[in-house]
Design a protein around this motif. Sequence first.
Motif, PDB file in Angstrom:
ATOM      1  N   LEU A  72       1.635   2.990  -5.958  1.00 32.86           N
ATOM      2  CA  LEU A  72       1.639   1.668  -5.588  1.00 32.86           C
ATOM      3  C   LEU A  72       1.796   1.065  -6.861  1.00 32.86           C
ATOM      4  CD1 LEU A  72      -1.460   1.853  -3.641  1.00 32.86           C
ATOM      5  CD2 LEU A  72       0.406   1.745  -2.071  1.00 32.86           C
ATOM      6  N   GLN A 182      -5.652  -1.852  -4.510  1.00 33.69           N
ATOM      7  CA  GLN A 182      -5.074  -1.773  -3.192  1.00 33.69           C
ATOM      8  C   GLN A 182      -5.012  -2.693  -2.472  1.00 33.69           C
ATOM      9  OE1 GLN A 182      -8.567  -0.202  -2.637  1.00 33.69           O
ATOM     10  NE2 GLN A 182      -7.909   2.292  -2.264  1.00 33.69           N
ATOM     11  N   SER A 186      -0.789  -5.034  -1.726  1.00 35.89           N
ATOM     12  CA  SER A 186      -0.585  -5.301  -0.578  1.00 35.89           C
ATOM     13  C   SER A 186      -0.975  -6.249  -0.237  1.00 35.89           C
ATOM     14  CB  SER A 186      -1.705  -4.481   0.188  1.00 35.89           C
ATOM     15  OG  SER A 186      -1.073  -3.128   0.218  1.00 35.89           O
ATOM     16  N   LEU A 189      -3.776  -8.041   2.168  1.00 36.72           N
ATOM     17  CA  LEU A 189      -4.500  -7.035   3.212  1.00 36.72           C
ATOM     18  C   LEU A 189      -5.758  -8.071   2.588  1.00 36.72           C
ATOM     19  CD1 LEU A 189      -5.546  -3.996   3.888  1.00 36.72           C
ATOM     20  CD2 LEU A 189      -6.264  -3.455   1.307  1.00 36.72           C
ATOM     21  N   ASN A 336       1.244   6.654   1.906  1.00 39.35           N
ATOM     22  CA  ASN A 336       1.125   4.879   1.785  1.00 39.35           C
ATOM     23  C   ASN A 336       1.534   4.217   2.309  1.00 39.35           C
ATOM     24  OD1 ASN A 336       0.208   5.237  -0.982  1.00 39.35           O
ATOM     25  ND2 ASN A 336       1.854   5.173  -1.846  1.00 39.35           N
ATOM     26  N   TRP A 339      -0.324   1.123   4.193  1.00 33.03           N
ATOM     27  CA  TRP A 339      -0.247  -0.017   3.392  1.00 33.03           C
ATOM     28  C   TRP A 339       0.374  -0.529   3.983  1.00 33.03           C
ATOM     29  CZ3 TRP A 339      -4.983   0.730   1.227  1.00 33.03           C
ATOM     30  CH2 TRP A 339      -5.288   2.085   1.010  1.00 33.03           C
TER      31      TRP A 339
END
Length: 363
Positions: A72, A182, A186, A189, A336, A339
Amino acid sequence: MDSPSEPGPRAPGKGDESRSSAAVDWTLAVRVAARLARAEPSMSSYTREQVRSELVELAASAEEPVREVTRLKDGAQVPEALILDRPGWSRAAASSLAGLLGGSIEQRPRGLLAGRASGLQAGAVLGILSNAIIGQYDPFAGQGGQLLLVAPNIIHTERATRVRPRDFRTWVCLHEVTHRVQFSASPWLGGHMRALIDTATPASGEPLLAAGQRLVTAIRSRDGSRDADPLLGTGILGIVLESQPPEQRDAMIGLIMLGTLLEGHAEHVMDAAGPRVVPTVEHIRAVFDERRHERRGLLQWIMRTLLGMDAKMAQYAQGKRFVDTLVERVGMDSFNTIWTSPETLPRPSEIREPEKWITRVLE
């Protein structure tokens, strides 16, 4: 910045008074939490500063192995971790909670008695948690999230378990930095999580008596014949879920599923990256797996149940099995895809049977 197509934070409005942070005396909550915080482990001021500096260093250096494993990327500058004592964590958590409820920690409560009662309750919970929290990534702190590490709890834990300090601190940083990655990789999110929280704590509110009656009804309706679901909650959490209106229950389940994914993914990364940067990772993992399954007294069981700590342990275990299985089956790049959007996040049945997620999302 949230994607335009995704739900973002709901701005507080006229209907938000019943859920506003102004209903809580946060100043009192912070004072109560500070009184409940245990004394720091014995150490010199030199050692305290040395620990702080090392944690800042390790949090920054954990970024590379985490990104190598997760694949990521975001190109964003890595912010410095915030190293706190126990009262400092309580204040940071109170500030974040107040913001989520549409206010600030400095606001005075509108109703003196209700505000003080809520402040006492919030302070008690924060105080208890401040003695246990080792690290945390808060996606709602500041402008782009904040990595928090609670130095006294890290030192207490490494002394109690007799693990190698630098290895343990690196291991902790791998987990928390994974959470930072994370959210930074993203951008939608955080807004999605905020939307779920807003729905789970609606602005319309409900009289306390009516909420209590629903909870009592749910307790009485339990006949003990249903299988306990450690992920959606045994005991208090499961009963609370059953007692909620459908929209709130769905939002709470969404939060549980998201937490399970985030924690399971972090556990997977710790095990994948650990051997390269933590020489004693197998020993540390064995020690903490044993601690998670050790028997506890009645009082500890009650507190862990009320605070949802056992459900949190179930999230670690079930989430890790989910992520391990998917990465083994389809590889990290295909994993992935999870995500991409709220629609690609796992559903309850998929957490238990990862093949269902593969069929729905990848095929």
